[in-house]
Design an enzyme around this catalytic site. Structure first.
Site, PDB file in Angstrom:
ATOM      1  N   GLU A  44       0.832  -1.199   0.000  1.00  0.00           N
ATOM      2  CA  GLU A  44       0.000   0.000   0.000  1.00  0.00           C
ATOM      3  C   GLU A  44       0.873   1.258   0.000  1.00  0.00           C
ATOM      4  O   GLU A  44       1.843   1.362   0.746  1.00  0.00           O
ATOM      5  CB  GLU A  44      -0.890  -0.015   1.256  1.00  0.00           C
ATOM      6  CG  GLU A  44      -1.796   1.189   1.399  1.00  0.00           C
ATOM      7  CD  GLU A  44      -2.540   1.198   2.728  1.00  0.00           C
ATOM      8  OE1 GLU A  44      -3.531   1.944   2.835  1.00  0.00           O
ATOM      9  OE2 GLU A  44      -2.131   0.471   3.653  1.00  0.00           O
ATOM     10  N   LYS A 117     -10.276   2.992  -1.465  1.00  0.00           N
ATOM     11  CA  LYS A 117     -10.382   2.340  -0.156  1.00  0.00           C
ATOM     12  C   LYS A 117     -11.671   2.754   0.553  1.00  0.00           C
ATOM     13  O   LYS A 117     -11.957   3.938   0.711  1.00  0.00           O
ATOM     14  CB  LYS A 117      -9.163   2.713   0.692  1.00  0.00           C
ATOM     15  CG  LYS A 117      -9.038   1.994   2.021  1.00  0.00           C
ATOM     16  CD  LYS A 117      -7.690   2.359   2.657  1.00  0.00           C
ATOM     17  CE  LYS A 117      -7.446   1.637   3.968  1.00  0.00           C
ATOM     18  NZ  LYS A 117      -6.096   1.946   4.505  1.00  0.00           N
ATOM     19  N   CYS A 154      -5.672  -2.589   2.839  1.00  0.00           N
ATOM     20  CA  CYS A 154      -5.315  -2.574   4.264  1.00  0.00           C
ATOM     21  C   CYS A 154      -6.533  -2.703   5.194  1.00  0.00           C
ATOM     22  O   CYS A 154      -7.041  -3.787   5.381  1.00  0.00           O
ATOM     23  CB  CYS A 154      -4.479  -1.339   4.581  1.00  0.00           C
ATOM     24  SG  CYS A 154      -3.463  -1.527   6.079  1.00  0.00           S
TER      25      CYS A 154
END
Length: 285
Positions: A44, A117, A154
């Site tokens: 990431e 995200k 994540c």
């Protein structure tokens, strides 16, 4: 008939120099392809250090549109050269809005689209809400040359709903670019085992392989220090870890999956046949 796909994860330390980071990651992508990889997962926000350890407006200057971002440009070009699929993590600027995003580069270098995200953490050492809006793309399953791939970023990896949503759209492999390590508010807290276990659970419950790529090393962000614990891994569709790295190693792991065999296993177990969507309303509250 079988469809064998080899997926790799890259684990490396990263610094302040974006060009150097791109060169380092590109070299590891080449190593992964030399080892047979057809899909390569990178950490990431590999463009630099993990900057959300503190709040500083200077970091907004490091965001670019997908069409202009140096990381996207370099790795999509590399994807075409090497005939490899690369989910490319980058700091995205869209007008006045900023996102933690992945551009999905297919094996011909074409960008199939962008995932933003969805789950944005906010806590000591991970102050992402200062920088990123919650993603507005929804979860995606990308039909690439080397299989249908779902991507979470994540903090997304802690949410079973995200994994399930991607597999419901046909994802045959789930991948998670990651930046996770020490918890500055509690030096005794080490989350690496539970970080792996939650994703292994997604693999079991959805009968899908999972590959996670993390960074390693100690990073200094204007006097704020944080250590990233690595432990990048690949788990098969039963949740068994089939490849991994430790807490300091830099390099590449690879794992081969037979997507047709896994699809037959998924159908045989009936996880999706026996779902009771009529009873799941409370899960949306």
């Amino acid at each position: 008939m079988t469809r064998q796909v080899t997926v790799a994860a890259i684990q490396t330390s990263l610094g302040h120099d974006m060009a150097a980071n791109i060169a380092r990651v590109a070299a590891l992508v080449r190593e992964a392809v030399d080892r047979g990889a057809q899909v390569v997962v990178v950490p990431e926000l590999f463009q630099g250090i993990y900057f959300p350890t503190r709040q500083d407006p200077e970091w907004f200057d490091m965001a670019f549109a997908a069409s202009e971002h140096p990381c996207v440009s370099a790795l999509s070009t590399l994807a075409k050269e090497l005939n490899v699929v690369i989910p490319i993590s980058f700091f995205e600027k869209d007008g006045p809005h900023y996102y933690n995003s992945v551009a999905m580069a297919d094996a011909d270098g074409a960008i199939l689209g962008v995932y933003r995200k969805s789950h944005i953490p906010d806590g000591p050492g991970y102050q992402e809400k200062y920088y990123f809006r919650p993603g507005d793309t929804g979860f995606r399953a990308w039909r690439t040359k080397h299989g249908t791939i779902g991507v979470g970023i994540c903090w997304d990896q802690w949410y079973p709903e995200a994994a399930r949503a991607m597999v419901l759209q046909g994802a045959e492999i789930l991948v998670y670019p990651t930046a996770i390590g020490s918890e500055p508010h509690d030096a005794t807290l080490d989350t690496r085992a539970r970080w792996r276990r939650v994703m292994q659970g997604h693999a079991v419950a959805n009968a899908v392989p999972i590959v996670a790529a993390n960074r390693v090393g100690d990073e200094d962000n204007g006097g704020i220090h944080q250590r990233y614990y690595g432990h990048s891994f690949a788990a098969d569709h039963t949740g068994e870890i089939v490849a991994d790295l430790g807490d300091s190693a830099e390099g590449v792991i690879t794992a081969e999956f037979d997507l047709d065999e896994i699809a037959a296993y998924r159908a045989d177990w009936g996880f999706f046949r026996d779902r009771r969507t009529d009873l799941y309303g409370t899960a949306l509250t």
